[in-house]
Design an enzyme around this catalytic site. Structure first.
Site, PDB file in Angstrom:
ATOM      1  N   SER A 107      42.605  36.669  30.967  1.00  0.00           N
ATOM      2  CA  SER A 107      43.937  37.259  31.022  1.00  0.00           C
ATOM      3  C   SER A 107      44.628  37.095  29.671  1.00  0.00           C
ATOM      4  O   SER A 107      44.099  37.542  28.657  1.00  0.00           O
ATOM      5  CB  SER A 107      44.734  36.643  32.176  1.00  0.00           C
ATOM      6  OG  SER A 107      45.868  37.415  32.488  1.00  0.00           O
TER       7      SER A 107
ATOM      8  N   GLU B 257      41.549  44.124  39.993  1.00  0.00           N
ATOM      9  CA  GLU B 257      42.393  43.295  39.139  1.00  0.00           C
ATOM     10  C   GLU B 257      43.813  43.131  39.676  1.00  0.00           C
ATOM     11  O   GLU B 257      44.340  42.027  39.737  1.00  0.00           O
ATOM     12  CB  GLU B 257      42.456  43.895  37.724  1.00  0.00           C
ATOM     13  CG  GLU B 257      41.199  43.732  36.905  1.00  0.00           C
ATOM     14  CD  GLU B 257      41.072  42.360  36.257  1.00  0.00           C
ATOM     15  OE1 GLU B 257      41.940  41.493  36.503  1.00  0.00           O
ATOM     16  OE2 GLU B 257      40.100  42.147  35.513  1.00  0.00           O
TER      17      GLU B 257
ATOM     18  N   HIS C 143      42.182  39.591  40.188  1.00  0.00           N
ATOM     19  CA  HIS C 143      42.441  38.962  38.903  1.00  0.00           C
ATOM     20  C   HIS C 143      42.402  37.443  39.040  1.00  0.00           C
ATOM     21  O   HIS C 143      42.969  36.869  39.971  1.00  0.00           O
ATOM     22  CB  HIS C 143      43.816  39.394  38.399  1.00  0.00           C
ATOM     23  CG  HIS C 143      44.137  38.937  37.015  1.00  0.00           C
ATOM     24  ND1 HIS C 143      43.521  39.458  35.905  1.00  0.00           N
ATOM     25  CD2 HIS C 143      45.018  37.998  36.554  1.00  0.00           C
ATOM     26  CE1 HIS C 143      44.010  38.878  34.820  1.00  0.00           C
ATOM     27  NE2 HIS C 143      44.906  37.983  35.186  1.00  0.00           N
TER      28      HIS C 143
END
Length: 513
Positions: A190, A318, A420
């Protein structure tokens, strides 16, 4: 001291760590730069001063000031006496000694550039070090306004400069911990992957690592004009000017609240900030022309990362985690989907219109509003920036490997899918407690353990130079590793999205959209 309290000499002085039960030696809270407070506030990191005697390295250093998201601000004590030593790192090593020559893996945490700390249990490097035969380093870097706001009188991208300082410490000291400074792999997820992408484009980071693993690269990089405008809003929340002098008078623990306030009302700035106004991301790396000369995609396409072997990847779903956290999972309306498509789809205007929606609807004819909403968010924010980074690396004459995590996590009734952040517990092998428990449920973890073992073996094998076990990515075959219950190598699975974004150029987001 005995084997249970190993000692290591660094350039700054002696350290005493601890040997974990049936595990590696670990040294926590090692300062790699002076505390960035007082006269050093908002400055580039300064080399740490040395100390006499033996310094205990058994506890994590205090985290940098945090946003209130997920209660992270409660874990940061700001500039309280003795708690300003934010810039520290931690080392796990199977063999603390200068002759071991082990590969080194340096972790950069995520957190939207506003939260994050190396002391979270999911980032414990013990299992990776023990089972992978590598030295693992995790580190703190400044986040939020402290680390990334573009303010007058301060260098840009201070959080990235912190990372460079930590990598310089690794270069100068890691041999004493059993690591090989010529075999350093940086990996991050990320915002950590976005930071890594920036490091690949930064002249100051050149030569500090030879391999990189970027997990879910965000596409949010700011132009200097956009970052300056946002910084003005931060300062306005406090009735101040966006200068290092004015903001430096604010206690560090108070400053993140201004960032949170701007993040909560970004929708009001749609005319100035375009698609970004449909997010709650008020800080990101700034393409300032000096610290970060150009955006990563342009840099890699011109060959800046040619000497670094790169792994890039993303998860399939995600954005689903953010939908669950924001209360929109299962609740997306046609109107919300249309706004998202207008803001984020290629050809959209970045506003509230739906100009970009027709292409998505045609590419995904069976998708309802919720799937379209999730797809366009996932593609704009993580999936396509990650893919384009790998393609830029190949176009620039470098080598890249690609993966997609498609295994659906069992947490929250299985509704999160391959969301995610799911790759983080799988890569570290820390599968219980905290965030891993939310994503993976309360066990049993048989499937997760098997997949984690494969991913850990791939990451540590890559770091050691033994390879990943799947072929490099190229523009013709586009072969990628698909991580599922039964991992396979296949052509990139998200072909419909790839086609939609083929002509899009990722770069710095501009003021005015």
């Amino acid at each position: 001291m005995g084997a249970d309290e190993p000692e290591v000499r660094t350039t700054a002085g002696m350290l005493r760590g601890v040997r974990e039960v049936a595990g590696p030696a670990v040294f926590r809270g090692i300062p790699f730069a002076e505390p960035p407070v007082g006269a050093l506030r908002f400055g580039a990191p300064r080399p740490v001063r040395g100390w006499d005697g033996v310094r205990k390295a058994v506890a994590y250093g205090p985290p940098p000031p945090q946003s209130a998201a997920f209660g992270m601000d409660a874990l940061s004590s700001g500039d309280a006496a003795g708690d300003s030593d934010w810039l520290t790192l931690n080392v796990w090593t199977p063999d603390p000694g200068p002759g071991a020559g082990l590969p080194v893996m340096v972790w950069l945490y995520g957190g939207a550039y506003t939260i994050g700390m190396s002391g979270l249990p999911e980032y414990d490097g013990g299992r990776l070090a023990r089972e992978g035969g590598v030295v693992v380093v995790t580190l703190n870097y400044r986040v939020g306004i402290e680390g990334f706001a573009l303010i007058e009188g301060a260098p840009a991208n201070r959080g990235l400069l912190d990372q460079v300082a930590a990598l310089e410490w690794v270069r100068d000291n890691i041999r004493a911990f059993g690591g090989d400074p010529d075999r350093v792999t940086v990996f991050g997820e990320s915002a950590g992957a976005g930071s890594l992408a920036a490091l690949l484009a930064m002249p100051r980071a050149r030569g500090l690592f030879g391999r990189a693993v970027a997990q879910s690269v965000p596409g949010t990089f700011f132009s200097a004009e956009l970052a300056t405008d946002i910084a003005g809003e931060f300062a306005a929340e406090l009735g101040l000017r966006p200068t290092a002098k004015d903001l430096g008078a604010v206690e560090p623990r108070r400053l993140p609240a201004a960032g949170d306030a701007v993040g909560a009302k970004m929708g009001l700035f749609a005319e100035r900030w375009g698609a970004l106004a449909h997010t709650s991301i008020p800080v990101a790396p700034v393409v300032d022309g000096e610290v970060l000369p150009v955006a990563p995609w342009e840099a890699l396409a011109s060959g800046a990362g040619r000497d670094v072997e790169l792994v890039v990847g993303h998860t399939r779903h995600e954005y689903r985690l953010f939908m669950a956290l924001g209360g929109t999972l299962g609740e997306v309306t046609e109107e919300q989907a249309a706004v998202a498509l207008g803001a984020f789809a290629p050809g959209g205007d970045g506003g509230d219109g739906d100009d970009g929606g027709d292409a998505y609807r045609a590419a995904f004819p069976a998708a309802g509003p919720e799937e379209l909403y999730e797809l366009v968010h996932s593609d704009w924010l993580f999936r396509m920036p990650s893919l384009h980074l790998a393609e830029a690396q190949v176009a620039g004459g470098g080598r890249a490997h690609f993966y997609e995590l498609t295994w659906g996590a069992p947490g929250m009734g299985g509704g999160l899918g391959a969301c995610h952040g799911l790759d983080v517990p799988l890569v570290f092998g820390n599968l219980s407690g905290g965030l891993p428990a939310i994503l993976l449920g309360e066990g049993p973890y048989e499937e997760a353990e098997e997949l984690s073992a494969r991913m850990r073996a791939a990451w540590t094998g890559f770091a050691s130079g033994e390879g990943l076990g799947w072929p490099a990515y190229d523009a013709e075959g586009r072969l990628v590793q698909v991580f599922d219950v039964r991992p396979t190598v296949a052509a990139y699975p998200e072909e419909a999205s790839r086609g939609l974004w083929r002509g899009h150029a990722f770069g710095a987001l501009l003021l005015g959209g």
